[in-house]
Design an enzyme around this catalytic site. Sequence first.
Site, short mmCIF file in Angstrom:
data_model
loop_
_atom_site.label_atom_id
_atom_site.label_comp_id
_atom_site.label_asym_id
_atom_site.label_seq_id
_atom_site.Cartn_x
_atom_site.Cartn_y
_atom_site.Cartn_z
N GLU A 112 2.98 -5.83 17.17
CA GLU A 112 3.20 -5.87 15.72
C GLU A 112 3.59 -4.49 15.21
O GLU A 112 3.32 -3.48 15.87
CB GLU A 112 1.92 -6.35 15.02
CG GLU A 112 0.71 -5.50 15.33
CD GLU A 112 -0.61 -6.19 14.98
OE1 GLU A 112 -1.10 -5.96 13.88
OE2 GLU A 112 -1.14 -6.95 15.82
N LYS A 114 3.59 -0.94 13.46
CA LYS A 114 2.54 0.00 13.07
C LYS A 114 2.95 0.57 11.72
O LYS A 114 3.91 1.32 11.61
CB LYS A 114 2.41 1.11 14.12
CG LYS A 114 1.31 2.10 13.79
CD LYS A 114 1.03 3.02 14.97
CE LYS A 114 -0.17 3.91 14.73
NZ LYS A 114 -0.02 4.83 13.61
N ASP A 116 2.98 2.70 8.35
CA ASP A 116 2.66 4.09 8.08
C ASP A 116 2.05 4.20 6.68
O ASP A 116 2.74 4.44 5.70
CB ASP A 116 3.96 4.90 8.18
CG ASP A 116 3.68 6.38 8.26
OD1 ASP A 116 2.50 6.75 8.43
OD2 ASP A 116 4.63 7.17 8.15
N TYR A 227 -4.52 -6.14 9.60
CA TYR A 227 -4.16 -6.18 11.03
C TYR A 227 -5.34 -6.48 11.94
O TYR A 227 -5.18 -6.51 13.16
CB TYR A 227 -3.47 -4.89 11.48
CG TYR A 227 -4.23 -3.61 11.18
CD1 TYR A 227 -5.45 -3.34 11.79
CD2 TYR A 227 -3.72 -2.68 10.29
CE1 TYR A 227 -6.14 -2.17 11.51
CE2 TYR A 227 -4.40 -1.50 10.01
CZ TYR A 227 -5.61 -1.26 10.62
OH TYR A 227 -6.31 -0.12 10.35
N LYS A 315 4.93 4.86 19.83
CA LYS A 315 5.44 5.61 18.68
C LYS A 315 6.95 5.73 18.74
O LYS A 315 7.50 6.10 19.78
CB LYS A 315 4.82 7.02 18.67
CG LYS A 315 3.32 7.03 18.50
CD LYS A 315 2.93 6.75 17.07
CE LYS A 315 3.08 8.00 16.25
NZ LYS A 315 1.99 8.31 15.40
N CYS A 409 21.65 29.74 -16.53
CA CYS A 409 21.77 28.29 -16.26
C CYS A 409 23.21 27.96 -15.87
O CYS A 409 24.15 28.36 -16.56
CB CYS A 409 21.37 27.53 -17.52
SG CYS A 409 21.78 25.78 -17.44
N CYS A 412 24.88 26.02 -18.98
CA CYS A 412 25.11 26.56 -20.32
C CYS A 412 25.07 28.08 -20.37
O CYS A 412 25.19 28.67 -21.44
CB CYS A 412 24.08 26.00 -21.30
SG CYS A 412 22.43 26.67 -21.04
N CYS A 427 15.78 26.30 -17.58
CA CYS A 427 16.66 26.66 -18.67
C CYS A 427 15.91 26.24 -19.93
O CYS A 427 15.43 25.11 -20.01
CB CYS A 427 17.98 25.88 -18.55
SG CYS A 427 18.99 26.05 -20.02
N CYS A 432 21.25 22.95 -24.19
CA CYS A 432 21.93 22.92 -22.90
C CYS A 432 22.43 21.49 -22.64
O CYS A 432 21.66 20.53 -22.72
CB CYS A 432 20.97 23.34 -21.79
SG CYS A 432 21.66 23.08 -20.15
S1 IVH Z 1 -4.94 -1.78 15.07
C1 IVH Z 1 -7.78 1.14 16.75
N1 IVH Z 1 -2.68 -2.43 14.01
O1 IVH Z 1 -2.87 3.04 12.95
C2 IVH Z 1 -8.11 0.31 15.64
N2 IVH Z 1 -3.54 -0.29 13.49
O2 IVH Z 1 -4.32 5.17 14.94
C3 IVH Z 1 -7.23 -0.84 15.52
N3 IVH Z 1 -2.17 1.01 11.95
O3 IVH Z 1 -5.90 3.93 11.58
C4 IVH Z 1 -6.02 -0.49 14.81
N4 IVH Z 1 -0.59 -0.49 11.68
O4 IVH Z 1 -4.51 2.42 10.16
C5 IVH Z 1 -3.60 -1.47 14.12
N5 IVH Z 1 -0.68 -3.17 13.12
C6 IVH Z 1 -1.61 -2.22 13.23
C7 IVH Z 1 -1.50 -1.01 12.54
C8 IVH Z 1 -2.50 -0.05 12.70
C9 IVH Z 1 -1.01 0.72 11.32
C10 IVH Z 1 -2.89 2.29 11.78
C11 IVH Z 1 -4.35 2.10 11.48
C12 IVH Z 1 -5.11 3.06 12.33
C13 IVH Z 1 -4.04 3.81 13.02
C14 IVH Z 1 -4.43 3.93 14.46
#
Ligand code: IVH
Length: 673
Positions: A112, A114, A116, A227, A315, A409, A412, A427, A432
């Site tokens: 799934e 990740k 941010d 999640y 990552k 500026c 102007c 300015c 202006c």
């Molecule tokens: S599972 C390890 N699933 O990533 C605990 N984490 O370093 C289980 N995160 O702090 C985490 N998307 O906030 C999981 N689909 C996802 C995620 C996710 C973002 C973040 C989460 C956690 C960090 C892990």
Amino acid sequence: MSVKLQIENLKKKLNYHCYRYYVLDDPEISDFEYDNLFRDLQNLENKLPELITPDSPTQRVGAPPLKKFPTVEHKTPMLSLSNAMNEASIRDFDKKVKNLIKTESDIEYTVEPKLDGLAVEIIYERGVFTLGSTRGDGTRGEDVTRNIKTIKSVPLRLLPQPDLSIPPRLEVRGEIIMENRDFKNLNRKRAEQGEPPFANPRNSAAGSVRQLDPMVTAQRKLDLYFYGTGDQTGFSHKTHFEMMNTLKKLGLKINPHIVLCNNIEDSIIACREIESLRNTLPYNIDGAVIKVNSLEIQNKLGTVSRSPRWAIAYKFPPQHETTVIRDIIVQVGRTGALTPVALLAPVKVGGVEIQRATLHNQDEIDKKDICMGDSVIVERAGDVIPSVVKVVKSGRTENRRKFIMPETCPECSSKVVRFSNEAVYRCVNHNCPAILKGNLKHFASRRAMNIEGLGNKLLEQLVDKGVVGNVADLYYIPLEKWLKLDRMAVKSAKNIIDAIEKSKQAGLERLLFALGIRHVGEHTAKILVDHFGSMEKIINATRDELMNIKDVGPEVAESVVQFFNQHANISIIKRLEEAGVLMTPQNAEVDRKLEGKIFVFTGTLKNFTRQDAKKIVESMGGKVTSVVTGRTDFVVAGANPGSKLEKAENSDVQIITENEFKSLLDTYTKETG
Ligand code: IVH
């Protein structure tokens, strides 16, 4: 039916429709119908406040600000994930899993995105949202219950299901995010207010969740994707995938891009697929998470040094690219702030070509030691104005030219000033043209006076041709002058004049915001209007009076007093008033009720002339057009309707009778008294 039962029914209905709208993105009723149900509930709760429960949809906002967040201990620690930067590490992870559980057979995984954002935990007790907290250090976080409750996609009560019993206590975990579009809008607003921008959507999501005043959080557009779970007592599933589906059934939003894979090779393919989605998703993702699907195997594997052994984050490479700064120019904003902007050798970052990057201010340039001619790393932080991360030192040549902020500026030529407590040069010439253009754009913008059709190009022409010298002048431009502008026909000129006329009714809140007083955003404008009620009282307010208002700090107070101390500003307000611009609050409910809704009338109405009906719709923020299109919201069918009705019947447009239309207006009459 008893009032209590009516309230319960309304809550259930509203919770369900909120879920359809915010979680499934598939509403079953119109916003208008939703608003009516909401108002019905509010009315009943106002009559019998003792029946208000914390899970009522009316209770998402309204909690008073805090001094400090209480600390919360997580019953089950919130862990972090170990990272894999390439395919080889993903295969190593799979080998380790197999070794630990002593098998050579394929392992099933889920993959799934990740997200941010900011990790949070929510606790539902007997199905009711009772506690929301941040991850903090994994063991202790902050109690941000009241802030998370303002996120509309988060259910205040889990949806009951015929085949599922609601667990007595459910700890669910997820990521709070801000979509890139909302992040961009928020930063634009902050820049307009002279507030520093957030660096990226993650910071703005985190900053918004950690606001001591839930009213501020409520105004930020946040979303939450779940999640996983913490403690699973009373919530038994065989697999992660099954469990996620149950969460979804209970009304919790889960990411739609979760996939089930039979083995590690399929999981690697799934990671790549998610990576290819990266630039098409409305929010930022920084990787893909691979999790062992079987919960039994997850349990056997356990955790090591605060990371589960059953999951790994693959990552993605960061969205960075190297390019050269060809030149640095200076832009002047509405507040007079001079912003240095780097003109770059065009480069593609994450599929999008970048030619400019903001350098924020002189301090940033000095800190990063940026010069024209430098090779730099640029980053796109969520579909926004790219920024320069750092200079590539090894790429430096003799040709570096230092940037020096101009003393005058660029628009102007008046001398610029750096105030002692600020990083920016400004300015300060009120005449202006760049500042005036910025002020006019803000004044006419959708959230301010909402003058339709008065776009940036037109406003620039008005300034360049000397037609306007301040915002009040907009209300005094005769038709002949409009017609002298480039490509302006009589019809469009008349439409703009009508739109300007309509904006006179925008009301004091919008007007105060539209004036562009530093530190007075929409929220503060509302607070001031609620407190004082008229422009005259706001003009005459003293620093002390302002400071005594909850939520008004010294900066706002100082800025408001300074603004109204200037004679030029007072005469602008006088001229606005003389032009007929409303200087008192507009009834907010009425104002919003038909906002953006498009009506078409067909046939003869018994109770109104077409002209009256049009006026009423417009006064409530709606619009009346003569043809049915995909954008039409309602067709009001009177007696002997014409072909428009036929057209409406063949499309998805909602057709209402005159009586139904009247019932909208009845509510309106009741509210305005
Ligand atoms: S599972 C390890 N699933 O990533 C605990 N984490 O370093 C289980 N995160 O702090 C985490 N998307 O906030 C999981 N689909 C996802 C995620 C996710 C973002 C973040 C989460 C956690 C960090 C892990």
